[in-house]
Design an enzyme around this catalytic site. Structure first.
Site, PDB file in Angstrom:
ATOM      1  N   SER A 125       0.870  -1.179  -0.094  1.00 22.81           N
ATOM      2  CA  SER A 125      -0.026   0.247   0.324  1.00 22.81           C
ATOM      3  C   SER A 125       1.257   1.776  -0.013  1.00 22.81           C
ATOM      4  O   SER A 125       1.797   0.841   0.412  1.00 22.81           O
ATOM      5  CB  SER A 125      -0.332  -0.136   1.050  1.00 22.81           C
ATOM      6  OG  SER A 125      -1.479   1.014   1.427  1.00 22.81           O
ATOM      7  N   TYR A 151      -1.840  -0.663  11.221  1.00 21.70           N
ATOM      8  CA  TYR A 151      -2.000  -1.452   9.433  1.00 21.70           C
ATOM      9  C   TYR A 151      -0.973  -0.800   8.092  1.00 21.70           C
ATOM     10  O   TYR A 151      -0.559  -1.919   8.185  1.00 21.70           O
ATOM     11  CB  TYR A 151      -3.333  -0.445   8.990  1.00 21.70           C
ATOM     12  CG  TYR A 151      -3.177  -0.460   7.459  1.00 21.70           C
ATOM     13  CD1 TYR A 151      -4.110  -1.954   6.934  1.00 21.70           C
ATOM     14  CD2 TYR A 151      -2.854  -0.317   6.217  1.00 21.70           C
ATOM     15  CE1 TYR A 151      -3.674  -2.529   5.442  1.00 21.70           C
ATOM     16  CE2 TYR A 151      -3.365  -0.219   5.482  1.00 21.70           C
ATOM     17  CZ  TYR A 151      -3.224  -1.065   4.790  1.00 21.70           C
ATOM     18  OH  TYR A 151      -4.093  -1.497   3.781  1.00 21.70           O
ATOM     19  N   LYS A 179       2.085  -3.401   7.179  1.00 26.67           N
ATOM     20  CA  LYS A 179       2.450  -3.758   5.958  1.00 26.67           C
ATOM     21  C   LYS A 179       3.952  -4.228   5.883  1.00 26.67           C
ATOM     22  O   LYS A 179       4.682  -4.261   4.516  1.00 26.67           O
ATOM     23  CB  LYS A 179       1.473  -2.703   4.870  1.00 26.67           C
ATOM     24  CG  LYS A 179       0.223  -2.873   4.582  1.00 26.67           C
ATOM     25  CD  LYS A 179       0.052  -4.058   3.253  1.00 26.67           C
ATOM     26  CE  LYS A 179      -1.346  -4.147   4.105  1.00 26.67           C
ATOM     27  NZ  LYS A 179      -1.865  -5.892   2.623  1.00 26.67           N
TER      28      LYS A 179
HETATM   29  P1  NAD Z   1     -11.428  -6.990   1.361  1.00 18.75           P
HETATM   30  O1  NAD Z   1     -11.129  -6.891   3.207  1.00 18.75           O
HETATM   31  O2  NAD Z   1     -12.393  -6.729   0.493  1.00 18.75           O
HETATM   32  O3  NAD Z   1     -10.553  -8.175   0.731  1.00 18.75           O
HETATM   33  C1  NAD Z   1      -9.340  -8.889   2.150  1.00 18.75           C
HETATM   34  C2  NAD Z   1      -9.706 -10.625   1.617  1.00 18.75           C
HETATM   35  O4  NAD Z   1      -9.110 -11.328   2.915  1.00 18.75           O
HETATM   36  C3  NAD Z   1     -11.374 -10.572   1.912  1.00 18.75           C
HETATM   37  O5  NAD Z   1     -11.825 -10.960   1.560  1.00 18.75           O
HETATM   38  C4  NAD Z   1     -11.757 -11.210   3.238  1.00 18.75           C
HETATM   39  O6  NAD Z   1     -12.785 -11.950   3.460  1.00 18.75           O
HETATM   40  C5  NAD Z   1     -10.586 -11.865   3.313  1.00 18.75           C
HETATM   41  N1  NAD Z   1      -9.560 -12.289   4.596  1.00 18.75           N
HETATM   42  C6  NAD Z   1      -9.483 -11.026   5.838  1.00 18.75           C
HETATM   43  N2  NAD Z   1      -8.774 -11.814   6.934  1.00 18.75           N
HETATM   44  C7  NAD Z   1      -8.585 -13.282   6.544  1.00 18.75           C
HETATM   45  C8  NAD Z   1      -8.501 -14.303   6.595  1.00 18.75           C
HETATM   46  N3  NAD Z   1      -7.408 -14.569   8.276  1.00 18.75           N
HETATM   47  N4  NAD Z   1      -7.475 -15.727   6.197  1.00 18.75           N
HETATM   48  C9  NAD Z   1      -8.239 -15.608   5.376  1.00 18.75           C
HETATM   49  N5  NAD Z   1      -8.089 -14.542   4.426  1.00 18.75           N
HETATM   50  C10 NAD Z   1      -8.936 -13.550   5.220  1.00 18.75           C
HETATM   51  O7  NAD Z   1      -9.922  -6.037   0.685  1.00 18.75           O
HETATM   52  P2  NAD Z   1      -9.796  -5.157  -0.059  1.00 18.75           P
HETATM   53  O8  NAD Z   1      -9.975  -4.141  -0.230  1.00 18.75           O
HETATM   54  O9  NAD Z   1      -9.446  -6.150  -1.485  1.00 18.75           O
HETATM   55  O10 NAD Z   1      -7.912  -5.416  -0.163  1.00 18.75           O
HETATM   56  C11 NAD Z   1      -7.021  -6.012  -0.394  1.00 18.75           C
HETATM   57  C12 NAD Z   1      -5.417  -5.756   0.175  1.00 18.75           C
HETATM   58  O11 NAD Z   1      -4.847  -4.969  -0.624  1.00 18.75           O
HETATM   59  C13 NAD Z   1      -5.362  -6.177   1.021  1.00 18.75           C
HETATM   60  O12 NAD Z   1      -4.519  -6.392   2.063  1.00 18.75           O
HETATM   61  C14 NAD Z   1      -5.280  -4.790   1.636  1.00 18.75           C
HETATM   62  O13 NAD Z   1      -4.203  -4.003   2.644  1.00 18.75           O
HETATM   63  C15 NAD Z   1      -4.599  -4.301   0.753  1.00 18.75           C
HETATM   64  N6  NAD Z   1      -4.680  -3.189   0.323  1.00 18.75           N
HETATM   65  C16 NAD Z   1      -5.877  -2.077   0.041  1.00 18.75           C
HETATM   66  C17 NAD Z   1      -6.456  -1.284  -0.574  1.00 18.75           C
HETATM   67  C18 NAD Z   1      -7.865  -0.026  -0.141  1.00 18.75           C
HETATM   68  O14 NAD Z   1      -7.929   0.770  -0.696  1.00 18.75           O
HETATM   69  N7  NAD Z   1      -8.303  -1.010  -0.842  1.00 18.75           N
HETATM   70  C19 NAD Z   1      -5.108   0.361  -0.995  1.00 18.75           C
HETATM   71  C20 NAD Z   1      -3.518  -0.252  -0.191  1.00 18.75           C
HETATM   72  C21 NAD Z   1      -3.791  -1.362   0.399  1.00 18.75           C
HETATM   73  C1  WQD Z   2      -9.017   9.756   0.119  1.00 17.59           C
HETATM   74  C2  WQD Z   2      -9.120  11.582   1.327  1.00 17.59           C
HETATM   75  C3  WQD Z   2      -9.330  12.184   3.304  1.00 17.59           C
HETATM   76  C4  WQD Z   2     -13.634  10.468   3.745  1.00 17.59           C
HETATM   77  C5  WQD Z   2      -6.904   4.947   3.265  1.00 17.59           C
HETATM   78  C6  WQD Z   2      -5.822   4.293   4.168  1.00 17.59           C
HETATM   79  C7  WQD Z   2      -5.233   3.438   3.107  1.00 17.59           C
HETATM   80  C8  WQD Z   2      -5.375   2.925   2.249  1.00 17.59           C
HETATM   81  C9  WQD Z   2      -6.146   3.645   0.899  1.00 17.59           C
HETATM   82  C10 WQD Z   2      -5.567   0.845   2.457  1.00 17.59           C
HETATM   83  C11 WQD Z   2      -8.563  12.105   2.106  1.00 17.59           C
HETATM   84  C12 WQD Z   2     -10.383  12.832   1.934  1.00 17.59           C
HETATM   85  C13 WQD Z   2     -12.310  10.824   3.302  1.00 17.59           C
HETATM   86  C14 WQD Z   2     -14.484  10.809   3.576  1.00 17.59           C
HETATM   87  C15 WQD Z   2     -13.029  12.972   2.917  1.00 17.59           C
HETATM   88  N1  WQD Z   2      -5.678   1.186   2.363  1.00 17.59           N
HETATM   89  N2  WQD Z   2     -12.019  12.116   2.974  1.00 17.59           N
HETATM   90  N3  WQD Z   2     -14.245  12.663   3.468  1.00 17.59           N
HETATM   91  O1  WQD Z   2      -6.517   7.975   3.121  1.00 17.59           O
HETATM   92  O2  WQD Z   2      -6.075   8.327   1.121  1.00 17.59           O
HETATM   93  O3  WQD Z   2      -6.375   6.109   1.891  1.00 17.59           O
HETATM   94  O4  WQD Z   2      -7.588   4.099   1.703  1.00 17.59           O
HETATM   95  O5  WQD Z   2      -4.326   0.526   2.563  1.00 17.59           O
HETATM   96  O6  WQD Z   2      -3.853   2.770   4.061  1.00 17.59           O
HETATM   97  O7  WQD Z   2      -5.261   5.571   4.650  1.00 17.59           O
HETATM   98  O8  WQD Z   2      -8.373   7.095   1.289  1.00 17.59           O
HETATM   99  O9  WQD Z   2     -10.493   7.417   0.328  1.00 17.59           O
HETATM  100  O10 WQD Z   2     -10.009   7.495   3.509  1.00 17.59           O
HETATM  101  O11 WQD Z   2      -9.251   9.576   1.831  1.00 17.59           O
HETATM  102  O12 WQD Z   2     -13.013  14.228   3.502  1.00 17.59           O
HETATM  103  O13 WQD Z   2     -15.448  10.754   4.718  1.00 17.59           O
HETATM  104  O14 WQD Z   2     -11.038  11.657   1.089  1.00 17.59           O
HETATM  105  O15 WQD Z   2      -9.105  13.157   4.540  1.00 17.59           O
HETATM  106  O16 WQD Z   2      -7.904  13.477   1.647  1.00 17.59           O
HETATM  107  P1  WQD Z   2      -6.799   7.670   2.195  1.00 17.59           P
HETATM  108  P2  WQD Z   2      -9.930   7.374   2.031  1.00 17.59           P
END
Ligand code: NAD
Ligand code: WQD
Length: 356
Positions: A125, A149, A153
């Site tokens: 991430s 979190y 990572k």
């Molecule tokens: P998500 O929660 O939709 O998907 C994660 C999946 O993992 C879910 O289906 C959940 O049921 C499963 N899971 C959780 N714990 C588990 C366990 N102990 N055993 C088996 N399955 C388990 O999240 P996502 O948005 O699809 O994110 C996927 C990956 O990408 C994560 O590692 C997250 O940290 C990373 N990521 C997400 C974002 C984002 O904004 N969505 C951004 C950067 C990184």
């Molecule tokens: C985006 C922008 C907020 C909600 C997060 C995690 C990051 C990654 C992605 C997993 C910011 C603004 C938000 C609201 C708002 N996840 N905002 N009102 O914070 O960039 O990233 O998700 O790895 O680790 O930190 O994403 O969508 O929360 O925010 O104004 O109700 O929207 O301040 O500028 P962020 P976000």
């Protein structure tokens, strides 16, 4: 064609990646404990792709169960999505995050070693850059955790990198996603957060659907063009295609590669809100609130390496992201209402007004 295990494959990014991989003719198997995914996802994947993906309901922390999944699978690679991802929750419950994310990854890696699988594509991430000193952010930028979190990572990246360095794994892609949003254009799969959404796009969608009254914009006094936070929003189908590229490149390469996945363009909260309004024809009520603690003013990627190493660039626009997010949200709101009222109804727009 490769055979790939997707941990967390029923989740938001995993399910879209499954669609993209199946579309490219790969064999896909899902492993998920459904702690944050709907049990309807495998059937929806079949509706979209026509393929019945095998699914293992398993917790990645259960090493024996993971060994059983991997041992018989003849997998070429694992894409490791399974994790918990809520920043606020991670600060409230660090042990849970260390357990699922760090111990869960250790368990998976142990099972991979047992099965002799040496290639992993890992969901990292942009959060590993902490509060970035400047944008666009390249992979060589300093790494820094600003919450639990993010810390998990960084630990997972280090663990995987160390296993490549010492020869237990041959290849690892550490994919650093920026802000994934959007949904498959069918509207059959998408992001469905439990409880109050912490992220901007799902919150915006719930306001548009009338499930919430108003969006609070977290601060309008940042040093950005309109004062609101700037992020690199990325369509989840573009992100899914990047995973296909990473797996395909991983099959023929060695070593650890950290790669940013973003569009390279930053948009503000108000840019996103107004694009959403244009894409949907709905006016979104919002108010300006205080800054959210821990938020960076701006965060967007330098995606040069992704193009050079993976031959990948994001193609979809912010308008596409808004349109597809809303399509998914409105179809699922309709389905929820039909379930509640025993009939089908159009989604309510109580929170949003139709634009003239
Ligand atoms: P998500 O929660 O939709 O998907 C994660 C999946 O993992 C879910 O289906 C959940 O049921 C499963 N899971 C959780 N714990 C588990 C366990 N102990 N055993 C088996 N399955 C388990 O999240 P996502 O948005 O699809 O994110 C996927 C990956 O990408 C994560 O590692 C997250 O940290 C990373 N990521 C997400 C974002 C984002 O904004 N969505 C951004 C950067 C990184
Ligand atoms: C985006 C922008 C907020 C909600 C997060 C995690 C990051 C990654 C992605 C997993 C910011 C603004 C938000 C609201 C708002 N996840 N905002 N009102 O914070 O960039 O990233 O998700 O790895 O680790 O930190 O994403 O969508 O929360 O925010 O104004 O109700 O929207 O301040 O500028 P962020 P976000």
């Amino acid at each position: 064609m490769a055979r790939i295990l997707l941990t967390g494959g029923a989740g938001f990014i995993g399910s879209h990646t499954a669609v993209a991989l199946l579309g490219r003719g790969h064999d896909v198997v899902l492993a998920d404990n459904f702690s944050n995914a709907s049990r309807s996802v495998p059937a929806r994947l079949k509706d979209i792709t026509g393929v019945d993906c095998p699914v293992h309901e398993v917790d990645i922390r259960n090493t024996q169960a993971m060994q059983a999944v991997l041992a018989g699978g003849a997998f070429d690679a694992v894409i490791h999505f399974a994790a918990l991802k809520a920043v606020g929750e991670s600060e409230a419950n660090p042990l849970l995050y260390f357990d699922v994310n760090v111990a869960g990854t250790l368990s998976l890696l142990t099972a991979m070693r047992h099965a002799g699988i040496g290639r992993i594509v890992f969901s990292s991430s942009a959060t590993v850059y902490g509060a970035p000193e400047h944008c666009p952010i390249a992979e060589a930028a300093p790494l820094h955790a600003t919450n639990i979190y993010g810390r998990t990572k960084l630990i997972m990246e280090d663990m995987i990198g160390d296993l490549v360095r010492t020869g237990m794994l041959s290849t690892a892609f550490l994919l650093r996603y920026f802000n994934p949003v959007g949904a498959h254009p069918s509207g059959l799969i998408g992001e469905d957060p439990r409880g109050v959404p912490a992220n901007l796009m799902p919150y915006l969608c719930q306001v548009a659907a009338g499930q919430r009254d108003c969006l609070t914009v977290f601060g309008d006094d940042y040093p950005t063009p309109d004062g609101t936070g700037v992020r690199d929003y990325l369509h989840v189908m573009d992100l899914a295609e990047a995973h296909c590229a990473a797996v395909e490149v991983a099959l023929g390469t060695y070593g650890t590669h950290a790669v940013n996945l973003g569009t390279g363009t930053g948009y503000s909260v108000l840019d996103l809100l107004h694009t959403f309004e244009r894409a949907t024809g709905l006016a979104i009520p919002y108010r300006i609130g205080p800054r959210r603690p821990g938020d960076a003013p701006s965060c967007y990627a330098d995606p040069t390496l992704a193009k050079a190493m993976l031959g990948w660039t994001a193609k979809r626009t912010l308008h596409d992201m808004c349109q597809d997010s809303w399509h998914w949200q409105s179809l699922s709101a309709k389905a929820r209402q039909a379930a509640e009222h025993g009939g089908s109804q159009a989604p309510t727009t109580a929170g949003a007004q139709l634009l003239a």
